[in-house]
Design a protein around this motif. Sequence first.
Motif, PDB file in Angstrom:
ATOM      1  N   THR A 153       0.834  -1.203   0.000  1.00 40.13           N
ATOM      2  CA  THR A 153       0.000   0.000   0.000  1.00 40.13           C
ATOM      3  C   THR A 153       0.867   1.250   0.000  1.00 40.13           C
ATOM      4  OG1 THR A 153      -1.725  -1.147   1.275  1.00 40.13           O
ATOM      5  CG2 THR A 153      -1.768   1.261   1.288  1.00 40.13           C
ATOM      6  N   GLU A 154       0.498   2.199  -0.840  1.00 37.56           N
ATOM      7  CA  GLU A 154       1.143   3.507  -0.791  1.00 37.56           C
ATOM      8  C   GLU A 154       0.399   4.364   0.231  1.00 37.56           C
ATOM      9  OE1 GLU A 154       2.344   6.524  -4.212  1.00 37.56           O
ATOM     10  OE2 GLU A 154       0.288   6.857  -3.502  1.00 37.56           O
ATOM     11  N   GLY A 182      -4.405  -0.490  18.229  1.00 34.30           N
ATOM     12  CA  GLY A 182      -3.315  -1.362  17.817  1.00 34.30           C
ATOM     13  C   GLY A 182      -2.228  -0.667  17.020  1.00 34.30           C
ATOM     14  N   MET A 183      -2.368   0.658  16.809  1.00 34.17           N
ATOM     15  CA  MET A 183      -1.375   1.393  16.026  1.00 34.17           C
ATOM     16  C   MET A 183      -0.864   2.614  16.790  1.00 34.17           C
ATOM     17  SD  MET A 183      -3.111   1.145  12.221  1.00 34.17           S
ATOM     18  CE  MET A 183      -1.584   1.298  11.292  1.00 34.17           C
ATOM     19  N   ILE A 210       4.282   0.375   1.797  1.00 34.77           N
ATOM     20  CA  ILE A 210       4.338  -0.527   2.951  1.00 34.77           C
ATOM     21  C   ILE A 210       3.689  -1.863   2.603  1.00 34.77           C
ATOM     22  CG2 ILE A 210       3.638  -0.830   5.359  1.00 34.77           C
ATOM     23  CD1 ILE A 210       3.546   2.263   5.545  1.00 34.77           C
ATOM     24  N   ARG A 211       4.440  -2.936   2.848  1.00 31.23           N
ATOM     25  CA  ARG A 211       3.913  -4.280   2.618  1.00 31.23           C
ATOM     26  C   ARG A 211       3.267  -4.805   3.893  1.00 31.23           C
ATOM     27  NH1 ARG A 211       8.145  -8.602   0.726  1.00 31.23           N
ATOM     28  NH2 ARG A 211       8.697  -8.495   2.929  1.00 31.23           N
ATOM     29  N   ALA A 212       2.135  -5.485   3.760  1.00 27.27           N
ATOM     30  CA  ALA A 212       1.414  -6.030   4.907  1.00 27.27           C
ATOM     31  C   ALA A 212       2.086  -7.314   5.380  1.00 27.27           C
ATOM     32  CB  ALA A 212      -0.042  -6.297   4.535  1.00 27.27           C
ATOM     33  N   ASP A 213       2.968  -7.176   6.388  1.00 22.60           N
ATOM     34  CA  ASP A 213       3.685  -8.327   6.924  1.00 22.60           C
ATOM     35  C   ASP A 213       3.278  -8.669   8.352  1.00 22.60           C
ATOM     36  OD1 ASP A 213       5.200  -8.954   4.710  1.00 22.60           O
ATOM     37  OD2 ASP A 213       6.783  -7.533   5.216  1.00 22.60           O
ATOM     38  N   SER A 223      -0.655  -4.578   8.358  1.00 25.27           N
ATOM     39  CA  SER A 223      -1.878  -5.065   7.704  1.00 25.27           C
ATOM     40  C   SER A 223      -3.018  -4.062   7.809  1.00 25.27           C
ATOM     41  CB  SER A 223      -2.302  -6.403   8.314  1.00 25.27           C
ATOM     42  OG  SER A 223      -1.333  -7.394   8.065  1.00 25.27           O
ATOM     43  N   LYS A 224      -2.934  -3.162   8.785  1.00 27.56           N
ATOM     44  CA  LYS A 224      -3.996  -2.173   8.978  1.00 27.56           C
ATOM     45  C   LYS A 224      -3.799  -0.921   8.128  1.00 27.56           C
ATOM     46  CE  LYS A 224      -5.020  -3.567  13.733  1.00 27.56           C
ATOM     47  NZ  LYS A 224      -5.070  -3.133  15.152  1.00 27.56           N
ATOM     48  N   ILE A 225      -2.647  -0.790   7.502  1.00 24.63           N
ATOM     49  CA  ILE A 225      -2.366   0.419   6.717  1.00 24.63           C
ATOM     50  C   ILE A 225      -3.385   0.606   5.603  1.00 24.63           C
ATOM     51  CG2 ILE A 225      -0.706   1.524   5.159  1.00 24.63           C
ATOM     52  CD1 ILE A 225       0.216   1.632   8.036  1.00 24.63           C
ATOM     53  N   ALA A 226      -3.722  -0.479   4.910  1.00 25.24           N
ATOM     54  CA  ALA A 226      -4.630  -0.383   3.764  1.00 25.24           C
ATOM     55  C   ALA A 226      -6.021   0.076   4.154  1.00 25.24           C
ATOM     56  CB  ALA A 226      -4.709  -1.729   3.048  1.00 25.24           C
TER      57      ALA A 226
END
Length: 459
Positions: A224-225, A262-263, A293-296, A301-304
Amino acid sequence: MKFLTSHIALAWATVLFIVPLPFLATLAAGYPALYADTLFGAEIGVVAYTWMLAAVYLACRPRWVDRTVGLPHMYMIHGVLAILAIALAFVHQSLLPGAGALISLTGHTGLYLFIAVAVWSLVFMAGWLTSRVAWLAKVKRALERLFRHEMSVWLHRLNLVAIALIVIHVHVIDYIASNRPFLFLFDAATIAVFAYYVWSSVSRRAFTLRGRVASVRPIAPRVTELRIAIDDSGRTATSGTSSSIRWNPGDFAFISFPGVRGMHELHPFSLTNSYAGDGQDSSRQAPVMSFAIRADGDFTSKIASLKPGERVRVVPPYGRYAEFIKEHDAQSPAHSPTPLVLIAGGIGVTPLIGVLTAYAGASAAATTPSPRIVDFLYTARSDRDFIYRDELERFGASSPDTRVRLKTGRADEALIAPMIRPGAIYLIAGPMPMMDAVREILAKHGVASTDIYYEPFTM
């Protein structure tokens, strides 16, 4: 060892040998002759403690360390130093079993707490093991559903509890407590490190830049950008002027989202752009930080799912890629632009995108109008895994002094060897095994370690 630079070697020598010396000298000078046979075991314990204190100090992310060896290299020193301290503490415990109940209880509990936090950190926070052991990576992903990033950060802070137990452990040993010079130095160093930890935690929050999510969009599978606009309050957070905000090509920043569950804890990500600051008035458009950012994990995973307008806190960026280039430009003949060889793998390409777009075709100074030669290699597992592919290819085609290549597969010797040129410097970014392999190839072809820079985020 062959990849050590002088700065990193000096940092290792300082924390391993110089820091413990005054503690060992004062301990030995006041050690009772009656317990002379236990001196070596006590010294082993003192070295372990000073190494752990140094690890805590480095965990505070002091800016001067970033400017000299780079923060990711500092994390490597921090982690290895803590593990070495635990190993020495084991030796200390075997040589000097506790003579009293409180001595044994505090010493053993502190050691076991250190071990537990170290194991947890190696699996959940470091990435060195999980990037090399496939089954352990699967275990980590499964456990992350229960043990979130924030929990890992807080558990890591249990090291402070363990240090407090060791302080009690030392103070209840009568023949150590009677050694006033040593105890004064021991307590002074402990208080200084704890005070610095508290100060850094408070100041980091006080000087955090504030911004809002400007946009969120997918750019590759699980990638995700994220674009963050720094607002007016953030622009005055550090020194009260808009010109105080800047970040260099290749930098990374710690970000958190106080309004998202959680962030709340800071997490580091590399920036894909740079911003020099323009010193204009506050009516200008807000500077925008860009990340890929890759969801790892649970945080990434919450970025998107973030929405535009979401509040963000950003610690002013760290990084040494641009400083490394600047240092070599200053050493080059007539300060001519140093040729850059950029080698990236997978999602690790993010810092080098900023370097490429900032330096390709640019001169090192106004007195040297000749353009900089840039050779950029980006490898990924498949075509679907490339990010900004079209933009990168167009950028390479627009500059005659820039070569941009995107290849599937590994960056092997056949790809890298033709990139080696006299006077060039080599910036690497990607997974740790990939960076190790690239450095091996460069060293094989005679490239000096002082001409190679990378930032290992997987301790």
